[in-house]
Design a protein around this motif. Structure first.
Motif, mmCIF file in Angstrom:
data_model
loop_
_atom_site.group_PDB
_atom_site.id
_atom_site.type_symbol
_atom_site.label_atom_id
_atom_site.label_comp_id
_atom_site.label_asym_id
_atom_site.label_seq_id
_atom_site.Cartn_x
_atom_site.Cartn_y
_atom_site.Cartn_z
ATOM 1 N N PHE A 279 0.816 -1.662 -0.069
ATOM 2 C CA PHE A 279 -0.515 -0.084 0.551
ATOM 3 C C PHE A 279 0.612 1.188 -0.206
ATOM 4 N N ARG B 173 -12.073 -0.282 -4.750
ATOM 5 C CA ARG B 173 -10.996 -0.743 -3.654
ATOM 6 C C ARG B 173 -11.022 0.051 -2.513
ATOM 7 N N MET C 111 -10.636 -1.601 1.017
ATOM 8 C CA MET C 111 -9.296 -1.018 2.274
ATOM 9 C C MET C 111 -10.603 -0.601 3.602
ATOM 10 N N TYR D 250 -4.541 2.383 -2.434
ATOM 11 C CA TYR D 250 -5.459 1.364 -2.428
ATOM 12 C C TYR D 250 -5.963 1.454 -3.803
ATOM 13 N N ILE E 149 -5.928 -6.487 -0.699
ATOM 14 C CA ILE E 149 -6.729 -5.596 0.286
ATOM 15 C C ILE E 149 -6.739 -5.541 1.486
#
Lengths: 399, 399
Positions: A32, A299, A303, A370, A378
């Motif tokens: 990340f 995403r 997250m 992300y 993730i």
């Protein structure tokens, strides 16, 4: 043998992020850390087609030197992107650069004498701070809240510092915080900049990647005196590997940028400019951006939701309306650099937030990207990070 | 509204050549003004093939961010080019830049404080002088003869100036003079640089384009203490439109260049680097260079021979053993800027030589490029230029 270097080189350190990225290129790492767009969404086939067309139809032009200002049809296309963020401009107001990073370097080169002051959001983009440092300014980080820079704080600083040369801002889905400036703050920024005769560098790499709610006009939309320099890029809406961005500014200012470009690298790649222009003519970039937004939104949701489920309650994080990043604030007693070491042991990487503060401090913060990891990674990555956080918290309580 | 710019911007003027090139883009103009390689020799088809291959085989990598230092297989290929000029080095000694122009900008950024002194050949490459000017140095032009810088003059200057930070030289087929340094001078330059602890920036865009006689080793070949920074480029042996060059230097110095690159534009185009690496792997660049040399040699011969036939005897010019340029010296009473106006009326363009002298003067000189015009245009252009010269001489005699 030791050569004598310029004084400015004492200021320039390797970007912690780029160094970290090197360490985290092992395939087992869930990263990340970078600001990478999702490679699986790059329009590879389309680019192959336009690339062949450009070489077949205008091969010798594509491989020859071209004008410093940029390839004319691409400058025309860029004015359309500017329209989308509410800025009307002519192709002559555009200089094509090698990514918006080059626009940052030129901003420093054009405006800063040693000891001049740069105002920026606190936190702000590390790569910008590093670019400006080569011109030996001082930095004042202006406090921010969820609506951008706090205008009373900015006004105070402007009143008490007459060496401020420009205010550097990322108004949409800021790197690193993910926050977006309110419209009121955008307008007020222009008033204050006019009053104190300072320039504004508006860095806007993510503006078109808004997942929800309405688009806000760029700060340049409110510019009444031509003092906003807008930096745009194709890195996030198309791909970063071609290294194409742009500066949009009024004639007098743009001419300075053109001179800087001439000395720095003569021009950006002719062929890449022609490829992107051709792509924009032949394909539907808006549909491509819609697709990016759909994937990135999913995403982000994943997250944020996983963090909500897995992180201890004391951990705060932003819920950005677009862009690539969320920003995590740990309890003050925790240090994100120590956490990063623990996380790497679990094959998860992120960037500690302290580096994003030009005047230091805030070691309890971190940035998460992300956009570049798939759904499964993730979830796994955030779970591992949560474990690392919890184990660090336990250790602190014992100590 | 007038923004306040950095002091350095007072030094930076638009390149006379780039401005002139804009004026001379009308198709009826025969231009000896630019430094353009012959576009009809660009390997367009080959590039189209490698471009497709790169995108098919490694598309997502090609469009993503990559390392600041450069694409590893290209760095390996560049070490082979360095071998050809007599320099043994490792891929880690190479930084890929956006043309060698970017290496010039970084040299200024890394070494120069305001008021420091840059030594260069007199005349020297205008684009380098402009790049360095952004860092506010002073220039001393070292007198040259047909074998390069005159070493006694250089030694005197080094003894009397302790703020010299580097010596900038183009040892092979110099731009603008077409001259090549002797081996003795190369060796002596290293001795003097060692003695006075200054760096050497060796700019070598044309070294591989030698038409006759034997190759001279690069100055870096004689470097005993790692103080030579070698700047190379694919612009003249491959094509300039991709904007790819390199810096070759020892670790400590190269690290500074990498830091400069990181702040300036993060990295050069990933896809372009992969394309060139693939081209070098799959095609015979040596055969391509042989072909370039054959064509350019022919054009040089044609230009020199036509000048011998058509120019009045008082006009002197160099007969370069390679590269792209010849250098013309008019009688002292003539001004090449006035001649340029007369020539443009006859649809012929060249660059007046005065701009190449960092400290001015020498207005009776001019630079001619022979690489980019075909045989017929070279003959017609030189004949027209001869007419312009003769008519100007006549006017002077009358006056």
């Amino acid at each position: 043998m030791s050569l004598r270097y310029a004084k400015r080189m004492d200021n320039i350190k390797a970007s912690e992020i780029r160094e970290l990225l090197k360490l985290t290129q092992k395939p087992e790492i869930i990263s990340f850390a970078g600001g990478l767009p999702a490679p699986e969404l790059f329009p590879v086939e389309e680019l192959e087609k336009v690339s062949s067309k450009v070489l077949e139809e205008q091969g010798t032009t594509a491989l020859q030197y071209g004008p410093t200002e940029g390839y004319e049809p691409l400058r025309v296309e860029i004015t359309k992107r500017m329209e989308k963020v509410g800025v009307e401009c002519k192709p002559e107001d555009i200089l094509v650069t090698s990514g918006s990073q080059q626009g940052l370097d030129f901003s420093g080169k054009i405006f800063l004498n040693p000891g001049d002051i740069v105002l920026c959001e606190s936190p702000s983009y590390l790569g910008a701070i590093n670019a400006f440092k080569a011109y030996e300014p001082e930095f004042i980080g202006v406090p921010t809240d969820e609506n951008g820079m706090i205008m009373e704080e900015l006004e105070d600083i402007l009143k008490n510092n007459d060496r401020v040369r420009f205010i550097y801002v990322i108004p949409d889905f800021q790197n690193p915080s993910g926050r977006t400036w309110s419209i009121e703050r955008r307008k007020r920024l222009i008033e204050l900049a006019n009053e104190h005769n300072v320039a504004i560098i508006e860095d806007n790499p993510y503006g078109e990647l808004r997942f929800e709610g309405e688009y806000y006009p760029a700060i340049k939309h409110y510019d009444t005196e031509g003092r906003v320099i807008f930096l745009g890029t194709f890195s996030k809406i198309f791909c970063p590997g071609l290294r194409l961005g742009w500066v949009c500014a009024e004639e007098e200012v743009l001419n300075k940028f053109v001179l800087a470009k001439q000395g720095s690298d003569l021009q950006s790649s002719t062929i890449s400019q022609m490829q992107v222009a051709k792509f924009l003519e032949e394909y539907d970039i808006e549909a491509h951006i819609e697709n990016l937004k759909k994937v990135y939104k999913k995403r982000r949701d994943l997250m944020i939701n996983t963090m909500k489920e897995e992180f201890p309650e004391e951990i705060k994080f932003t819920n950005p309306e677009g862009g690539l990043f969320t920003w995590v604030v740990l309890p003050e007693y925790m240090n994100a650099r120590d956490l990063a070491v623990k996380a790497i042991e679990k094959n998860v990487a992120f960037v500690p937030g302290g580096s994003f503060f030009p005047n230091g401090g805030n070691e309890n913060t971190l940035r998460l990207n992300y956009s570049s990891m798939d759904d499964e990674k993730i979830v796994i990555g955030i779970k591992r990070l949560a474990e690392a956080i919890k184990s660090m918290m336990k250790e602190s309580q014992k100590a």
